[in-house]
Design a protein around this motif. Structure first.
Motif, mmCIF file in Angstrom:
data_model
loop_
_atom_site.group_PDB
_atom_site.id
_atom_site.type_symbol
_atom_site.label_atom_id
_atom_site.label_comp_id
_atom_site.label_asym_id
_atom_site.label_seq_id
_atom_site.Cartn_x
_atom_site.Cartn_y
_atom_site.Cartn_z
ATOM 1 N N ALA A 1 -8.510 16.608 1.648
ATOM 2 C CA ALA A 1 -7.105 16.219 1.770
ATOM 3 C C ALA A 1 -6.953 14.725 1.565
ATOM 4 O O ALA A 1 -7.819 13.934 1.961
ATOM 5 C CB ALA A 1 -6.544 16.609 3.131
ATOM 6 N N GLY A 2 -5.826 14.347 0.954
ATOM 7 C CA GLY A 2 -5.512 12.946 0.723
ATOM 8 C C GLY A 2 -4.189 12.599 1.372
ATOM 9 O O GLY A 2 -3.269 13.431 1.417
ATOM 10 N N LEU A 3 -4.100 11.357 1.867
ATOM 11 C CA LEU A 3 -2.847 10.868 2.444
ATOM 12 C C LEU A 3 -2.282 9.791 1.523
ATOM 13 O O LEU A 3 -2.960 8.802 1.209
ATOM 14 C CB LEU A 3 -3.088 10.282 3.842
ATOM 15 N N PHE A 4 -1.058 9.993 1.093
ATOM 16 C CA PHE A 4 -0.387 9.096 0.148
ATOM 17 C C PHE A 4 0.814 8.457 0.852
ATOM 18 O O PHE A 4 1.557 9.139 1.551
ATOM 19 C CB PHE A 4 0.158 9.870 -1.060
ATOM 20 N N ASP A 5 1.015 7.171 0.607
ATOM 21 C CA ASP A 5 2.257 6.508 1.026
ATOM 22 C C ASP A 5 3.233 6.585 -0.138
ATOM 23 O O ASP A 5 3.000 5.981 -1.192
ATOM 24 C CB ASP A 5 1.969 5.047 1.389
ATOM 25 N N VAL A 6 4.299 7.326 0.026
ATOM 26 C CA VAL A 6 5.306 7.413 -1.038
ATOM 27 C C VAL A 6 6.662 6.938 -0.507
ATOM 28 O O VAL A 6 7.720 7.408 -0.917
ATOM 29 C CB VAL A 6 5.384 8.829 -1.665
ATOM 30 N N SER A 7 6.572 5.949 0.405
ATOM 31 C CA SER A 7 7.776 5.419 1.047
ATOM 32 C C SER A 7 8.696 4.677 0.079
ATOM 33 O O SER A 7 9.833 4.372 0.428
ATOM 34 C CB SER A 7 7.383 4.460 2.174
ATOM 35 N N HIS A 8 8.182 4.360 -1.116
ATOM 36 C CA HIS A 8 9.034 3.695 -2.105
ATOM 37 C C HIS A 8 10.086 4.644 -2.656
ATOM 38 O O HIS A 8 11.096 4.201 -3.187
ATOM 39 C CB HIS A 8 8.183 3.131 -3.244
ATOM 40 N N MET A 9 9.874 5.932 -2.513
ATOM 41 C CA MET A 9 10.828 6.903 -3.061
ATOM 42 C C MET A 9 12.121 6.876 -2.243
ATOM 43 O O MET A 9 12.140 6.501 -1.075
ATOM 44 C CB MET A 9 10.222 8.296 -3.076
ATOM 45 N N GLY A 10 13.211 7.290 -2.890
ATOM 46 C CA GLY A 10 14.509 7.258 -2.233
ATOM 47 C C GLY A 10 14.735 8.521 -1.415
ATOM 48 O O GLY A 10 14.504 9.634 -1.901
ATOM 49 N N GLN A 11 15.164 8.337 -0.176
ATOM 50 C CA GLN A 11 15.529 9.472 0.682
ATOM 51 C C GLN A 11 17.034 9.389 0.913
ATOM 52 O O GLN A 11 17.543 8.352 1.331
ATOM 53 C CB GLN A 11 14.773 9.407 2.009
ATOM 54 N N VAL A 12 17.725 10.499 0.626
ATOM 55 C CA VAL A 12 19.183 10.473 0.625
ATOM 56 C C VAL A 12 19.702 11.714 1.339
ATOM 57 O O VAL A 12 19.196 12.830 1.116
ATOM 58 C CB VAL A 12 19.740 10.458 -0.826
ATOM 59 N N ILE A 13 20.696 11.522 2.191
ATOM 60 C CA ILE A 13 21.362 12.646 2.850
ATOM 61 C C ILE A 13 22.762 12.782 2.260
ATOM 62 O O ILE A 13 23.472 11.783 2.069
ATOM 63 C CB ILE A 13 21.407 12.419 4.380
ATOM 64 N N LEU A 14 23.136 14.009 1.937
ATOM 65 C CA LEU A 14 24.488 14.318 1.475
ATOM 66 C C LEU A 14 25.175 15.185 2.523
ATOM 67 O O LEU A 14 24.603 16.200 2.960
ATOM 68 C CB LEU A 14 24.471 15.095 0.153
ATOM 69 N N ARG A 15 26.375 14.784 2.892
ATOM 70 C CA ARG A 15 27.180 15.594 3.809
ATOM 71 C C ARG A 15 28.584 15.734 3.230
ATOM 72 O O ARG A 15 29.093 14.801 2.594
ATOM 73 C CB ARG A 15 27.314 14.924 5.184
ATOM 74 N N ALA A 16 29.202 16.862 3.493
ATOM 75 C CA ALA A 16 30.602 17.061 3.149
ATOM 76 C C ALA A 16 31.227 17.852 4.303
ATOM 77 O O ALA A 16 30.608 17.974 5.363
ATOM 78 C CB ALA A 16 30.727 17.797 1.817
ATOM 79 N N ASP A 17 32.423 18.391 4.085
ATOM 80 C CA ASP A 17 33.063 19.172 5.157
ATOM 81 C C ASP A 17 32.128 20.283 5.621
ATOM 82 O O ASP A 17 32.112 20.653 6.789
ATOM 83 C CB ASP A 17 34.384 19.778 4.668
ATOM 84 N N SER A 18 31.364 20.822 4.689
ATOM 85 C CA SER A 18 30.349 21.819 5.011
ATOM 86 C C SER A 18 29.185 21.588 4.065
ATOM 87 O O SER A 18 29.337 20.912 3.041
ATOM 88 C CB SER A 18 30.901 23.238 4.808
ATOM 89 N N THR A 19 28.018 22.132 4.405
ATOM 90 C CA THR A 19 26.882 22.007 3.495
ATOM 91 C C THR A 19 27.181 22.753 2.194
ATOM 92 O O THR A 19 26.774 22.319 1.114
ATOM 93 C CB THR A 19 25.600 22.528 4.165
#
Lengths: 372, 119
Positions: free
Chosen positions: A47-65
């Protein structure tokens, strides 16, 4: 550009002896003292552990999912509305000519959609998403992203949270790891089983150290990440896919579910739909294929491809290439005309003034090892 | 042993000089996966690019450190490029050259000067 950014694991990388490089505006580990070849082989074997924290994490919300999903379907040719809670899917942002603006992962996490986008496309994708009416777009900047990949990943993570073992490929779940609330998906970018773990930034180092304390886990840098994804036949945005390539050309038609295709219940309705759906139905003029150069010399991105050894005009080019440590030889991907795309076809690449044969090969080069 | 600023080492024995690349160079290059060697009998000039090395990361060229004739190449290295990483100054040698102007050796770096170069 200014000073490169650092991920929450920067100090740990330096402590582990990583050679750091700037990638997509971030200082990232290219390799650790183990070296690219051994890091690659270790990931496939253990197993390998990678740091991929440079990638963008985005949450989308609206009136409903459901409303957020419906809105997102106007930007991606993917079945988002049909994505069950707790599931993740590969997606593509397309443009009006059918080209690819980025590729991404999208997950239904119950009361919101969670997206992971490429580091180099983060600003673009956020602006693109913010064109959606009635959708709140929230960039997550207080979380790191780790990937734990390889056949031992399940046992390693299940030590911290037994539920991890119950997840199937492309499941997402919230797990408590080292006391931190983590958003976990069973997915990755290596062709191996494994997990991608969004962890609060201030808990990332403790979690990484805990995972690395396991005898099966080694830290893995961007060098091996690239050779692993290449052997797995996975695209790298800006290289194998970009605005000039369409889903059908890129052999990514599988990412477009029936419901969004011609005669589907929600056919079209995304940028470039006419071109994209026509090409999926009729076949593209050129296609991304796997290529195995004969001999030992790697052929890398940019190598022109010729149908015949003495032809004057190239018919395609290599978009990713290098040495595949698991394959034990050079591997590449590139675009060739549809009539040359069948496995077994021989084309020629020009390397240092010489024409050398390559054989079109089915992707992936190494069998995927997912837990379905 | 002598060195060049291009991280080659040169070991003279009689009228033949064996050439390879230093441990420092192979460490910087990373795992070497392919080596293309010159032809035996080739006449080369100092500065000619006569060897191609591919590591997992990139391709690099190695230049002839001297004018002369290539008298032998390391075929074991072509079959097993990792030798350059494992034993840079021994089994990982690249080629042997018969210099046409042995005085060019004097322009090369000695060990102290090379060590100062790589810090």
């Amino acid at each position: 550009m200014g000073e490169p950014l650092r991920t929450p694991l920067h100090a740990l990388h330096v402590e582990l002896g990583a050679r750091m490089v700037v990638f997509a505006g971030y200082e990232m580990p290219l390799q650790y003292p183990m070296g690219v070849m051994q890091e690659h082989l270790h990931t496939r074997a253990r197993a390998g552990l990678f740091d991929v924290s440079h990638m963008g994490q985005v949450i989308l919300r609206a009136d409903s999912t459901a409303a957020a999903a419906e809105a997102l379907e106007t930007l991606v040719p993917v079945d988002v509305a049909g994505l069950a809670e707790g599931r993740q899917r590969y997606g593509l942002f397309t443009d009006d000519s059918g080209g690819l603006l980025d590729d991404l992962m999208l997950a239904n996490r119950g009361d919101h959609l969670f997206l992971v986008v490429n580091a180099a496309r983060k600003a673009h994708d956020l602006a693109h998403l913010r064109t959606l009416q009635g959708v709140e777009v929230h960039e997550i900047t207080d979380r790191a992203l780790l990937a734990l990949q390889g056949p031992a990943a399940e046992a390693v993570l299940a030590d911290l949270a037994p539920e991890a073992a119950d997840m199937r490929f492309m499941d997402v779940a919230t797990l408590t790891l080292e006391g931190a609330e983590c958003w976990v998906s069973r997915s990755g970018y290596t062709g191996e089983d494994g997990y991608e773990i969004s962890v609060p930034a201030d808990r990332a180092e403790a979690l990484a150290r805990r995972l690395l304390a396991h005898g099966d886990v080694a830290p893995i840098g961007l060098g091996a990440r690239d050779s692993l994804r290449l052997e797995a036949g996975l695209c790298l945005y800006g290289h194998d896919i970009d605005e000039s390539t369409t889903p059908a050309e890129a052999a990514l038609g599988w990412a477009i579910q029936k419901v969004r295709r011609r005669d589907g219940a929600r056919a079209g309705g995304f940028p470039g739909a006419e071109t994209i759906l026509r090409e999926l139905a009729d076949g593209p003029a050129r296609r991304r294929v796997g290529l195995r150069p004969e001999g030992r010399a790697p052929m890398r991105e940019g190598v022109p491809l010729y149908a015949g050894a003495d032809d004057d005009t190239p018919v395609g080019r290599i978009t990713s290439g290098g040495f595949g440590p698991t394959v034990g030889g050079p591997v590449a991907m590139g675009y060739v005309p549809a009539e040359l795309a069948a496995p077994g076809t021989v084309v020629h690449g020009e390397l240092r003034g010489k024409r050398l044969p390559l054989t079109v090969t089915a992707l992936p080069f190494t069998p995927a090892n997912f837990k379905r | 042993m002598k060195y060049t600023e291009e991280h080659e080492w040169l070991r003279p024995e009689g009228d033949i000089v064996t050439v390879g690349i230093t441990k420092h160079a192979t460490t910087q290059l990373g795992d070497i996966v392919f080596v293309e060697l010159p032809e035996v009998g080739a006449t080369v000039s100092k500065g000619d690019e006569i060897v191609v090395i591919e590591s997992v990361k990139a391709a690099s060229e190695i230049m002839a450190p001297l004018d002369g004739e290539v008298t032998e190449v390391n075929t074991d290295l072509a079959d097993n490029p990792a030798l350059a990483n494992e034993d840079a100054t021994g089994a990982g040698w690249f080629f042997k050259i018969k210099p046409s102007d042995p005085s060019q050796m004097d322009e090369c770096l000695d060990e102290d000067a090379y060590n100062a170069l790589i810090g």
